[in-house]
Write an enzyme that holds these catalytic residues in place. Structure first.
Site, PDB file in Angstrom:
ATOM      1  N   TYR A  57     -63.808   6.545 -42.786  1.00 48.84           N
ATOM      2  CA  TYR A  57     -63.344   7.785 -43.409  1.00 48.84           C
ATOM      3  C   TYR A  57     -64.383   8.287 -44.398  1.00 48.84           C
ATOM      4  CZ  TYR A  57     -60.957  10.676 -46.895  1.00 48.84           C
ATOM      5  OH  TYR A  57     -60.626  11.683 -47.776  1.00 48.84           O
ATOM      6  N   ILE A  80     -71.175   0.713 -44.461  1.00 47.58           N
ATOM      7  CA  ILE A  80     -72.561   0.888 -44.023  1.00 47.58           C
ATOM      8  C   ILE A  80     -72.562   1.196 -42.528  1.00 47.58           C
ATOM      9  CG2 ILE A  80     -74.804  -0.228 -43.701  1.00 47.58           C
ATOM     10  CD1 ILE A  80     -74.112  -2.017 -46.094  1.00 47.58           C
ATOM     11  N   GLY A  81     -73.279   2.227 -42.147  1.00 48.46           N
ATOM     12  CA  GLY A  81     -73.447   2.555 -40.738  1.00 48.46           C
ATOM     13  C   GLY A  81     -74.742   3.320 -40.564  1.00 48.46           C
ATOM     14  N   CYS A 125     -63.187   0.119 -39.823  1.00 50.05           N
ATOM     15  CA  CYS A 125     -64.133  -0.846 -39.253  1.00 50.05           C
ATOM     16  C   CYS A 125     -63.459  -1.895 -38.382  1.00 50.05           C
ATOM     17  CB  CYS A 125     -64.964  -1.503 -40.348  1.00 50.05           C
ATOM     18  SG  CYS A 125     -65.969  -0.315 -41.248  1.00 50.05           S
TER      19      CYS A 125
END
Length: 244
Positions: free
Chosen positions: A96, A167-168, A197
């Site tokens: 989100y 984190i992405g 996730c």
């Protein structure tokens, strides 16, 4: 190359992330549309690789939305009608973004920073951990769970650990884009439209700096992010944010 959770590198490889050439540091004062942000990152990453632009860290906020990374599973989108949903080229599952969350898009040339994806992801985690330490919050890695977590287990009580940052990233031709999302003061109820996730265990939730009882403003978070970035990745140079 997309990055999900990768095994930890050695400290020597992480040290290679540091570079003396200043990275441009831009902060958008208003909310930025997700499509516009992705289009800009795609173009900027290509320009960095071609030598036509400098490295950039871009801080911003989005209106409420969900994004699904390359490992996203349809069953983890619990309410597709709640907010706009975007497919994303970043690694990871559903997450989100929204007001009160500091998104930092990180466009770095990893060819001059060790060419090691594991070290880069580890460095992003360390960046968040050092940022949180400025507010006396202990952020921790978990081998089987992406992001940075806060242990909120009460003595004698059941396990409770909450994610405070996601984190992405995507790496193309050794230039990174996408990045991190730190929860400063978002509406935590907005996370209930997804399984963040893919983590379903009831002992694992989501938190923010303000949820932890800390009166941290976005400016405070930005200052801490910049100071921690200097320690891990190198100096920055203030720049104007993208405009359309």
């Amino acid at each position: 190359m997309a990055s999900d959770r990768l095994s930890a590198p050695n400290a020597g490889n992480v040290a290679k992330l540091f570079c003396d050439t200043p990275v441009e540091w831009a902060v958008s004062p208003g909310r930025v549309s997700y499509d516009a942000a992705v289009n800009f990152m795609e173009a900027r990453a290509a320009a960095i690789r071609n030598g036509g632009a400098s490295e950039l860290v871009w801080l911003l906020e989005h209106d409420p939305l969900y994004t699904g990374g390359t490992s996203a599973k349809s069953q983890d989108l619990l309410n597709a009608d709640r907010f706009p949903v975007f497919k994303s080229s970043r690694g990871g599952q559903y997450t989100y973004h929204g007001p009160g969350q500091r998104v930092a898009y990180v466009m770095l040339d990893l060819e001059k920073r060790g060419k090691d994806i594991r070290s880069f992801v580890y460095g992003l985690e360390q960046w968040i951990i050092e940022t949180l330490s400025a507010f006396n919050v202990t952020g921790e890695r978990r081998e089987a769970r992406v992001g940075v977590w806060v242990d909120r287990t009460e003595p004698g009580g059941p396990l409770r650990e909450d994610k405070i940052a996601a984190i992405g990233v995507r790496v193309r031709k050794w230039v990174s884009f996408h990045g991190i999302a730190l929860n400063v003061e978002p509406d935590l109820s907005h996370f209930t439209g997804i399984t963040p996730c893919g983590v379903r265990d009831p002992g694992f939730g989501v938190t923010s700096l303000v949820d932890l009882g800390l009166p941290v403003s976005m400016d405070d978070a930005d200052d801490a992010l910049k100071a921690a970035f200097h320690e891990i990745f190198g100096p920055t140079l203030d720049a104007a944010p993208p405009s359309w």
